[in-house]
Design a protein around this motif. Sequence first.
Motif, mmCIF file in Angstrom:
data_model
loop_
_atom_site.group_PDB
_atom_site.id
_atom_site.type_symbol
_atom_site.label_atom_id
_atom_site.label_comp_id
_atom_site.label_asym_id
_atom_site.label_seq_id
_atom_site.Cartn_x
_atom_site.Cartn_y
_atom_site.Cartn_z
ATOM 1 N N LEU A 1 0.895 -0.943 0.043
ATOM 2 C CA LEU A 1 0.082 0.104 -0.501
ATOM 3 C C LEU A 1 0.885 1.244 -0.108
ATOM 4 N N ILE A 2 2.139 1.308 0.655
ATOM 5 C CA ILE A 2 2.801 2.432 0.275
ATOM 6 C C ILE A 2 3.511 3.075 -0.905
ATOM 7 N N LYS A 3 3.772 1.710 -1.501
ATOM 8 C CA LYS A 3 4.550 1.195 -2.900
ATOM 9 C C LYS A 3 3.564 2.294 -4.141
ATOM 10 N N GLN A 4 2.258 2.039 -3.447
ATOM 11 C CA GLN A 4 0.826 2.063 -4.435
ATOM 12 C C GLN A 4 0.650 3.516 -4.189
ATOM 13 N N VAL A 5 0.576 4.465 -2.776
ATOM 14 C CA VAL A 5 0.946 5.957 -2.515
ATOM 15 C C VAL A 5 1.883 6.319 -3.020
ATOM 16 N N CYS A 6 3.251 6.081 -2.655
ATOM 17 C CA CYS A 6 4.516 6.498 -3.425
ATOM 18 C C CYS A 6 4.017 6.238 -5.460
ATOM 19 N N GLU A 7 3.879 5.778 -5.433
ATOM 20 C CA GLU A 7 3.893 5.658 -7.055
ATOM 21 C C GLU A 7 2.545 6.101 -7.729
ATOM 22 N N ARG A 8 1.448 6.445 -6.687
ATOM 23 C CA ARG A 8 0.201 7.407 -7.938
ATOM 24 C C ARG A 8 0.027 9.089 -7.289
ATOM 25 N N VAL A 9 0.837 9.306 -6.480
ATOM 26 C CA VAL A 9 0.434 10.299 -5.949
ATOM 27 C C VAL A 9 2.169 11.408 -6.258
ATOM 28 N N PRO A 10 1.365 12.594 -6.717
ATOM 29 C CA PRO A 10 3.026 13.514 -7.745
ATOM 30 C C PRO A 10 3.000 14.368 -6.583
ATOM 31 N N LEU A 11 3.654 13.311 -5.112
ATOM 32 C CA LEU A 11 4.692 14.348 -4.647
ATOM 33 C C LEU A 11 5.642 13.619 -4.074
ATOM 34 N N PRO A 12 6.556 14.120 -3.309
ATOM 35 C CA PRO A 12 6.964 13.001 -1.901
ATOM 36 C C PRO A 12 6.193 12.807 -0.712
ATOM 37 N N VAL A 13 6.282 11.696 -0.924
ATOM 38 C CA VAL A 13 5.958 10.529 0.197
ATOM 39 C C VAL A 13 6.547 10.807 1.840
ATOM 40 N N ASN A 14 5.728 10.865 2.680
ATOM 41 C CA ASN A 14 6.582 11.396 4.045
ATOM 42 C C ASN A 14 5.903 9.354 4.605
ATOM 43 N N ALA A 15 6.911 8.794 5.341
ATOM 44 C CA ALA A 15 6.620 7.351 5.935
ATOM 45 C C ALA A 15 6.671 7.596 7.731
ATOM 46 N N TYR A 16 6.000 7.032 8.205
ATOM 47 C CA TYR A 16 6.003 6.975 9.646
ATOM 48 C C TYR A 16 6.257 5.783 10.269
ATOM 49 N N VAL A 17 7.688 5.851 11.399
ATOM 50 C CA VAL A 17 8.840 4.554 11.933
ATOM 51 C C VAL A 17 7.717 4.416 13.039
ATOM 52 N N MET A 18 6.644 3.385 13.036
ATOM 53 C CA MET A 18 6.426 3.022 13.596
ATOM 54 C C MET A 18 6.172 1.279 14.233
ATOM 55 N N LYS A 19 5.987 0.883 14.781
ATOM 56 C CA LYS A 19 5.575 -0.843 14.772
ATOM 57 C C LYS A 19 5.645 -1.599 13.682
ATOM 58 N N SER A 20 6.328 -2.538 13.259
ATOM 59 C CA SER A 20 5.732 -3.298 11.999
ATOM 60 C C SER A 20 5.868 -2.263 10.790
ATOM 61 N N VAL A 21 6.528 -0.929 10.502
ATOM 62 C CA VAL A 21 6.575 -0.789 9.538
ATOM 63 C C VAL A 21 7.970 -0.988 8.800
ATOM 64 N N PRO A 22 7.782 -0.845 7.521
ATOM 65 C CA PRO A 22 9.282 -1.325 7.209
ATOM 66 C C PRO A 22 10.286 -0.769 7.361
ATOM 67 N N THR A 23 11.556 -1.549 7.429
ATOM 68 C CA THR A 23 13.306 -0.839 7.789
ATOM 69 C C THR A 23 13.317 0.433 6.774
ATOM 70 N N LEU A 24 14.353 0.820 7.733
ATOM 71 C CA LEU A 24 14.453 2.687 6.348
ATOM 72 C C LEU A 24 14.955 2.006 5.004
ATOM 73 N N SER A 25 15.544 1.039 4.563
ATOM 74 C CA SER A 25 16.261 0.808 3.410
ATOM 75 C C SER A 25 14.948 0.327 2.980
ATOM 76 N N GLU A 26 14.119 -0.690 3.535
ATOM 77 C CA GLU A 26 12.558 -1.249 3.122
ATOM 78 C C GLU A 26 11.867 0.135 2.518
ATOM 79 N N LEU A 27 12.105 1.209 3.041
ATOM 80 C CA LEU A 27 11.271 2.478 3.115
ATOM 81 C C LEU A 27 11.369 2.733 2.007
ATOM 82 N N THR A 28 12.873 2.462 1.557
ATOM 83 C CA THR A 28 13.540 3.896 0.660
ATOM 84 C C THR A 28 13.507 2.965 -0.496
ATOM 85 N N GLU A 29 13.518 1.967 -0.724
ATOM 86 C CA GLU A 29 12.747 1.294 -1.897
ATOM 87 C C GLU A 29 11.323 1.084 -2.178
#
Length: 254
Positions: free
Chosen positions: A197-225
């Motif tokens: 779902l995060i990837k969908q947002v990144c692909e379809r919203v024409p803005l830099p997407v901000n993710a929030y670090v919390m329990k069960s969120v992908p790692t920093l490297s995974e969020l980067t990918e």
Amino acid sequence: MSQVDKAKQFLALHKKGEPIVLYNIWDAGSANAVEKAGAKAVATGSLSVAQAHGYEDGEQIPLSLLEVVASRITESVAVPCSLDFEGGYAESPAGIKENASRIIRTGIVGANFEDQKVQGHGLYSIEEQCNRIAAFRVAADEANLPFFINARTDIFLQQLDFSQHPALIEEAITRGQRYAKVGASGFFIPGLKDPALIKQVCERVPLPVNAYVMKSVPTLSELTELGVARISFGPRPYRETMTDLKQKAESIYQ
């Protein structure tokens, strides 16, 4: 460096594949420490700022005090500074424009601006929030500042049943797309954990997407990918620091 130069620098730090990581701060002291640790920019978290000054989250800290805190932070560090401005301390576009002008004068170059009704229930409609974002942008334009409006949607945070998040993704994406058209600079999706779902947002919203670090969120490297351009820690740094302070004090007093 001028406020305009800092604003341009801050915008340039939002890159897919090389996201800016914001280890959120709450006052001039914490901002200075994080800057010395190597941060390219600093950003407050609303809960952290409020509790550090004796208030609860949710626009309980007076706007006048928030202005002082923001001013002290910007005067204490050389890097760009972003403020968690919650819902802008107003409902109407006119109120948002006035309050945005006030915080811009503190020297900050960006702000989180959310679509939940902080003093009420639920979210503003897409149209209502678009009008509020547009008013914020007018305030920035009048200051001749390429201010970074990080448009935050609380649609996921308000649904604690994560199994329901796929059903919310289309509205979230629509909000991001509409917010982009009225002057938002980034799109913040706290509470969303599912990588697909995060990837969908990144692909379809024409803005830099901000993710929030919390329990069960992908790692920093995974969020980067996945394509996020900004990663923030919210109140976690403050809470961990206060826990450490309490434990060290207990070791003395007990």
